[in-house]
Design a protein around this motif. Structure first.
Motif, PDB file in Angstrom:
ATOM      1  N   ARG A   3       7.268  -0.444  -5.738  1.00 27.51           N
ATOM      2  CA  ARG A   3       7.324  -0.691  -4.287  1.00 27.51           C
ATOM      3  C   ARG A   3       7.196  -2.203  -4.115  1.00 27.51           C
ATOM      4  N   PRO A  43       0.816  -1.227   0.000  1.00 27.12           N
ATOM      5  CA  PRO A  43       0.000   0.000   0.000  1.00 27.12           C
ATOM      6  C   PRO A  43       0.846   1.271   0.000  1.00 27.12           C
ATOM      7  N   SER A  44       0.313   2.325  -0.576  1.00 23.90           N
ATOM      8  CA  SER A  44       1.008   3.623  -0.608  1.00 23.90           C
ATOM      9  C   SER A  44       0.011   4.713  -0.945  1.00 23.90           C
ATOM     10  N   THR A  45       0.154   5.840  -0.305  1.00 23.92           N
ATOM     11  CA  THR A  45      -0.595   7.033  -0.703  1.00 23.92           C
ATOM     12  C   THR A  45       0.369   8.075  -1.250  1.00 23.92           C
ATOM     13  N   ARG A  46       1.285   8.552  -0.391  1.00 23.07           N
ATOM     14  CA  ARG A  46       2.185   9.649  -0.768  1.00 23.07           C
ATOM     15  C   ARG A  46       3.102   9.284  -1.924  1.00 23.07           C
ATOM     16  N   THR A  47       3.807   8.161  -1.808  1.00 24.25           N
ATOM     17  CA  THR A  47       4.822   7.830  -2.816  1.00 24.25           C
ATOM     18  C   THR A  47       4.159   7.593  -4.178  1.00 24.25           C
ATOM     19  N   ARG A  48       3.099   6.788  -4.161  1.00 32.49           N
ATOM     20  CA  ARG A  48       2.465   6.446  -5.437  1.00 32.49           C
ATOM     21  C   ARG A  48       1.862   7.669  -6.107  1.00 32.49           C
ATOM     22  N   PRO A  90       7.652  10.684   7.896  1.00 37.21           N
ATOM     23  CA  PRO A  90       7.483  10.309   6.487  1.00 37.21           C
ATOM     24  C   PRO A  90       6.037   9.960   6.130  1.00 37.21           C
ATOM     25  N   GLY A  91       5.202   9.684   7.155  1.00 40.26           N
ATOM     26  CA  GLY A  91       3.837   9.258   6.910  1.00 40.26           C
ATOM     27  C   GLY A  91       3.808   7.780   6.521  1.00 40.26           C
ATOM     28  N   PRO A  92       2.661   7.135   6.701  1.00 40.70           N
ATOM     29  CA  PRO A  92       1.453   7.650   7.334  1.00 40.70           C
ATOM     30  C   PRO A  92       1.620   7.757   8.853  1.00 40.70           C
ATOM     31  N   HIS A 140      14.342   3.329   1.032  1.00 41.67           N
ATOM     32  CA  HIS A 140      13.291   4.207   0.495  1.00 41.67           C
ATOM     33  C   HIS A 140      14.007   5.508   0.104  1.00 41.67           C
ATOM     34  N   GLN A 144      12.297   8.957  -0.401  1.00 40.22           N
ATOM     35  CA  GLN A 144      11.799   9.571   0.838  1.00 40.22           C
ATOM     36  C   GLN A 144      12.937  10.290   1.567  1.00 40.22           C
TER      37      GLN A 144
END
Ligand code: CP
Length: 299
Positions: free
Chosen positions: A103, A49-54, A255-257, A131, A134
């Motif tokens: 990823r 899963p990814s929000t920011r990177t993707r 870095p989140g989440p 990473h 990041q």
């Protein structure tokens, strides 16, 4: 440095970083670079899963006028029918994308597959190994927000709190710190520290030492059955009380989440030192520059 792919930061030099920082300062906002020949395509393969990177990579590609195709392990791919990760990569590569952005889990042989495929590849998270984008965006955020001269990074003290042991962000910062010369410290429960790293048993001492503090999430997905509870890191929570020890001109990063209420208390949102969303904003810039460099063979 490899001129094709970015899997980690081991081969980067101070000069490579100085060039990247120069590009941040002189980012051409007006147009995407015109690549010779036909329009380029990036294939994003996100097996975790990814929000920011993707999304920041997707946006970076869009800003560079690059077409995107996406395989997301969240559902709808033939991984669900038993296709292996390696076969998945071979099949996506057979469609001849110009760039891979990936990823992958810890055990995936990313280096070998990248060499076999010969397609420029950007690592968007590889187990707890690395990473790199990041770490680059973190340090670029510090560069901008603290207005540090490039040559002064060797004076910077960066404190990590929380689940350091399972963090790929921490692994990439260990590589980056060797190049830029900044000092890393950790304040976390004994069982989550990384051997050979400056260690603070007490959060208050670490915060008094630090110029920047980066909180890390408890990464339960990598604990392999180890008993590490959120309560184990309560003593290391950044909150209005503990943050009294942090200098007024320091930065608070993550870095989140974020798991609000665990590594950070919710009142950190309103702390003027909190630059977490600035990191996200910088993520688009950094990834845009890296995408551009990868396609130009100049990583
Ligand atoms: N920092 C980071 O990698 O966030 P995502 O998992 O949302 O991409």
């Amino acid at each position: 440095m490899s001129d094709r792919s970015l899997l980690d930061l081991q081969n980067w030099s101070p000069k490579d970083l100085e060039q990247l920082f120069f590009q941040i300062d002189h980012e051409p906002k007006e147009t995407a670079e015109k690549f010779s020949g036909s329009k380029k395509t990036a294939a994003l393969i996100f097996l975790e899963p990814s929000t920011r990177t993707r999304l920041s990579f997707e946006l970076a590609c869009a800003k560079e006028n690059i077409d995107r195709i996406l395989l997301d392990a969240g559902g709808g791919s033939s991984l669900e029918k038993g296709e292996t990760l390696e076969d998945t990569f071979l099949n996506v590569a057979a469609m001849k994308p110009d760039l891979l952005i990936v990823r992958v889990p810890e055990q995936f042989p990313l280096k070998e597959i990248t060499e076999e495929l010969g397609i420029p590849t950007l690592n968007g998270g590889w187990g707890k190994r690395a990473h790199p984008t990041q770490a680059l965006l973190d340090i670029a955020t510090i560069y901008k927000e603290k207005n540090i001269n490039f040559s002064k990074f060797n004076k910077l003290k960066l404190l990590f709190t929380g689940d350091v042991l399972h963090s790929r962000v921490f692994s990439s910062h260990q590589e980056l710190a060797k190049i830029l010369g900044y000092e890393i410290g950790v304040a976390c429960p004994e069982q989550l520290k990384v051997p050979g790293t400056k260690y603070f048993t007490k959060l208050s001492e670490g915060l008094q030492w630090a110029d920047v503090v980066m909180a890390l999430r408890t990464q339960k997905e990598r604990h392999d059955g180890k008993k590490i509870q959120d309560s184990d890191i309560n003593d290391y929570q950044l909150n209005s009380e503990s943050l009294k020890k942090l200098s007024k001109d320091a930065l608070i990063l993550h870095p989140g989440p974020v798991n609000w209420g665990t590594e950070l208390s919710i009142n950190v949102v309103n702390d003027s030192r909190n630059k977490i969303l600035k990191q996200v904003e910088m993520g688009v810039t950094i990834r845009r520059l890296l995408v551009r460099r990868a396609l130009a063979g100049k990583l």
